[in-house]
Design an enzyme around this catalytic site. Structure first.
Site, PDB file in Angstrom:
ATOM      1  N   ASP A   1      44.479  71.633 158.410  1.00  0.00           N
ATOM      2  CA  ASP A   1      45.335  71.816 157.225  1.00  0.00           C
ATOM      3  C   ASP A   1      45.774  73.265 157.112  1.00  0.00           C
ATOM      4  O   ASP A   1      46.012  73.782 156.019  1.00  0.00           O
ATOM      5  CB  ASP A   1      44.578  71.389 155.963  1.00  0.00           C
ATOM      6  CG  ASP A   1      45.502  71.212 154.774  1.00  0.00           C
ATOM      7  OD1 ASP A   1      45.020  71.280 153.619  1.00  0.00           O
ATOM      8  OD2 ASP A   1      46.721  71.025 154.984  1.00  0.00           O
TER       9      ASP A   1
ATOM     10  N   LYS B   1      50.953  74.824 160.475  1.00  0.00           N
ATOM     11  CA  LYS B   1      51.271  73.564 161.188  1.00  0.00           C
ATOM     12  C   LYS B   1      51.518  73.821 162.675  1.00  0.00           C
ATOM     13  O   LYS B   1      51.219  72.952 163.496  1.00  0.00           O
ATOM     14  CB  LYS B   1      52.460  72.877 160.516  1.00  0.00           C
ATOM     15  CG  LYS B   1      52.308  72.740 158.993  1.00  0.00           C
ATOM     16  CD  LYS B   1      50.914  72.258 158.578  1.00  0.00           C
ATOM     17  CE  LYS B   1      50.615  72.560 157.123  1.00  0.00           C
ATOM     18  NZ  LYS B   1      49.185  72.347 156.777  1.00  0.00           N
TER      19      LYS B   1
ATOM     20  N   ASP C   1      46.668  66.987 158.171  1.00  0.00           N
ATOM     21  CA  ASP C   1      47.493  66.849 156.964  1.00  0.00           C
ATOM     22  C   ASP C   1      48.938  67.225 157.298  1.00  0.00           C
ATOM     23  O   ASP C   1      49.209  67.891 158.307  1.00  0.00           O
ATOM     24  CB  ASP C   1      46.959  67.764 155.853  1.00  0.00           C
ATOM     25  CG  ASP C   1      47.639  67.504 154.516  1.00  0.00           C
ATOM     26  OD1 ASP C   1      47.699  68.431 153.684  1.00  0.00           O
ATOM     27  OD2 ASP C   1      48.124  66.374 154.298  1.00  0.00           O
ATOM     28  N   ASN C   2      49.890  66.792 156.469  1.00  0.00           N
ATOM     29  CA  ASN C   2      51.282  67.259 156.514  1.00  0.00           C
ATOM     30  C   ASN C   2      52.068  66.900 157.769  1.00  0.00           C
ATOM     31  O   ASN C   2      52.905  67.692 158.231  1.00  0.00           O
ATOM     32  CB  ASN C   2      51.345  68.780 156.304  1.00  0.00           C
ATOM     33  CG  ASN C   2      50.585  69.228 155.102  1.00  0.00           C
ATOM     34  OD1 ASN C   2      49.614  69.965 155.210  1.00  0.00           O
ATOM     35  ND2 ASN C   2      50.994  68.762 153.926  1.00  0.00           N
TER      36      ASN C   2
ATOM     37  N   GLU D   1      51.294  66.203 148.218  1.00  0.00           N
ATOM     38  CA  GLU D   1      50.425  66.361 147.040  1.00  0.00           C
ATOM     39  C   GLU D   1      51.250  66.597 145.767  1.00  0.00           C
ATOM     40  O   GLU D   1      52.170  67.401 145.754  1.00  0.00           O
ATOM     41  CB  GLU D   1      49.431  67.525 147.243  1.00  0.00           C
ATOM     42  CG  GLU D   1      50.020  68.821 147.736  1.00  0.00           C
ATOM     43  CD  GLU D   1      49.970  68.941 149.251  1.00  0.00           C
ATOM     44  OE1 GLU D   1      50.009  67.908 149.938  1.00  0.00           O
ATOM     45  OE2 GLU D   1      49.912  70.057 149.753  1.00  0.00           O
TER      46      GLU D   1
HETATM   47  O1  76G Z   1      51.276  75.638 154.856  1.00  0.00           O
HETATM   48  C1  76G Z   1      50.462  74.832 154.421  1.00  0.00           C
HETATM   49  N1  76G Z   1      49.156  74.995 154.665  1.00  0.00           N
HETATM   50  C2  76G Z   1      48.668  76.061 155.500  1.00  0.00           C
HETATM   51  C3  76G Z   1      48.680  77.445 154.830  1.00  0.00           C
HETATM   52  C4  76G Z   1      48.234  78.449 155.872  1.00  0.00           C
HETATM   53  C5  76G Z   1      46.814  78.848 155.680  1.00  0.00           C
HETATM   54  C6  76G Z   1      46.091  79.197 156.895  1.00  0.00           C
HETATM   55  C7  76G Z   1      44.760  79.058 157.067  1.00  0.00           C
HETATM   56  C8  76G Z   1      44.279  79.491 158.317  1.00  0.00           C
HETATM   57  C9  76G Z   1      42.971  79.509 158.772  1.00  0.00           C
HETATM   58  C10 76G Z   1      42.696  79.993 160.023  1.00  0.00           C
HETATM   59  N2  76G Z   1      43.652  80.446 160.817  1.00  0.00           N
HETATM   60  C11 76G Z   1      44.922  80.450 160.399  1.00  0.00           C
HETATM   61  C12 76G Z   1      45.242  79.967 159.132  1.00  0.00           C
HETATM   62  S1  76G Z   1      46.764  79.851 158.317  1.00  0.00           S
HETATM   63  C13 76G Z   1      50.895  73.699 153.550  1.00  0.00           C
HETATM   64  C14 76G Z   1      52.158  73.763 152.946  1.00  0.00           C
HETATM   65  C15 76G Z   1      52.602  72.734 152.112  1.00  0.00           C
HETATM   66  C16 76G Z   1      53.936  72.814 151.474  1.00  0.00           C
HETATM   67  C17 76G Z   1      54.643  71.666 151.183  1.00  0.00           C
HETATM   68  C18 76G Z   1      55.886  71.731 150.567  1.00  0.00           C
HETATM   69  C19 76G Z   1      56.413  72.959 150.220  1.00  0.00           C
HETATM   70  F1  76G Z   1      57.615  73.017 149.605  1.00  0.00           F
HETATM   71  C20 76G Z   1      55.714  74.121 150.506  1.00  0.00           C
HETATM   72  C21 76G Z   1      54.481  74.051 151.121  1.00  0.00           C
HETATM   73  C22 76G Z   1      51.777  71.631 151.868  1.00  0.00           C
HETATM   74  C23 76G Z   1      50.527  71.561 152.477  1.00  0.00           C
HETATM   75  O2  76G Z   1      49.713  70.495 152.252  1.00  0.00           O
HETATM   76  C24 76G Z   1      50.087  72.582 153.313  1.00  0.00           C
HETATM   77  O3  76G Z   1      48.857  72.449 153.895  1.00  0.00           O
HETATM   78 MG    MG Z   2      48.112  70.495 153.639  1.00  0.00          MG
END
Ligand code: 76G
Ligand code: MG
Length: 214
Positions: free
Chosen positions: A141, A144, A169-170, A199
């Site tokens: 998660d 992506k 997810d996603n 979500e």
């Molecule tokens: O980017 C998303 N999730 C990742 C965030 C990046 C966090 C990271 C953790 C980590 C740990 C270790 N190494 C590297 C990394 S990078 C995400 C985005 C949306 C979304 C949906 C519609 C929208 F309009 C805007 C956002 C929905 C979701 O469910 C998501 O999971």
């Molecule tokens: Mg997600």
């Protein structure tokens, strides 16, 4: 300095949730994020799919990429058997510290280890630094575009065993097209798609389960 959205989520949990009750923490976050401010938790609809896959996996060692405020870590850890544990990786230090506090309120600090760093740096360290031999369940998660390379890295490092279950997810929104192309064409993975919604929104989304066949 103005508080962050994540700090406001912590405030709401700290004020409204029942200490030591994971369900009440999950309900509080879902209520806040559906009524006040949207946030990227897996949420209550896709959360039910996550629950079912975790129960199917019944993992001793579970791994999560993308802790955020700890919502899915709590969803996973509340279902783990007594000596099972979850390692969750977060690169954003502010998110990691907020997640630590929310997980403490849920009473699950003993079952969850938050590791701060980037997935590609942490994965090779899991054996030596975190005594991980095999991973029974992985929840993807985080970024992506990291789903595919990190899945390959997990396999190369030898953490996957016959029956290890990955859940991503996603798959639809934001989407992980290279991961889907890779995993569905890989002979060692048996894939299942679970249509759902983003979500707290009426937007289409999906989760993908991939069982490693060894
Ligand atoms: O980017 C998303 N999730 C990742 C965030 C990046 C966090 C990271 C953790 C980590 C740990 C270790 N190494 C590297 C990394 S990078 C995400 C985005 C949306 C979304 C949906 C519609 C929208 F309009 C805007 C956002 C929905 C979701 O469910 C998501 O999971
Ligand atoms: Mg997600």
């Amino acid at each position: 300095m103005d508080q962050s959205k994540e700090q406001r989520i912590l405030n709401s949990v700290s004020y409204n949730a029942v200490k030591g009750d994971p369900e009440s923490v999950l309900d509080c976050i879902d209520n806040y994020c559906s009524q006040k401010e949207w946030a990227m938790n897996v949420g209550d609809e896709k959360g039910v799919i996550l629950d079912k896959v975790v129960e199917e996996a019944d993992p001793t060692i579970a791994l999560e990429f993308g802790t955020y405020v700890g919502y899915s870590a709590i969803r996973i850890a509340r279902l783990l058997k007594p000596n099972a544990r979850l390692l969750t990786i977060e690169f954003n230090p502010e998110f990691a510290s907020i997640a630590r506090e929310i997980i403490e309120i849920a009473g699950l600090s003993e079952k969850i280890t938050i590791i701060e760093g980037h997935s590609q740096d942490i994965i090779p360290q899991l054996r030596e630094k975190y005594q991980v031999d095999k991973v029974d369940f992985v929840f993807l998660d985080h970024w992506k575009e990291r789903y595919c390379p990190d899945t390959i890295l997990l396999e190369e490092c030898g953490y996957l065993r016959k029956g290890s279950i990955l859940l991503a997810d996603n798959i639809v929104y934001p989407g992980a097209p290279d991961f889907i192309k890779y995993i569905r064409s890989h002979k060692s993975f048996d894939c299942t798609n679970y249509p759902s919604h983003l979500e707290y929104m009426k937007v289409e989304d999906a989760m993908e389960k991939a069982v490693y066949m060894g």
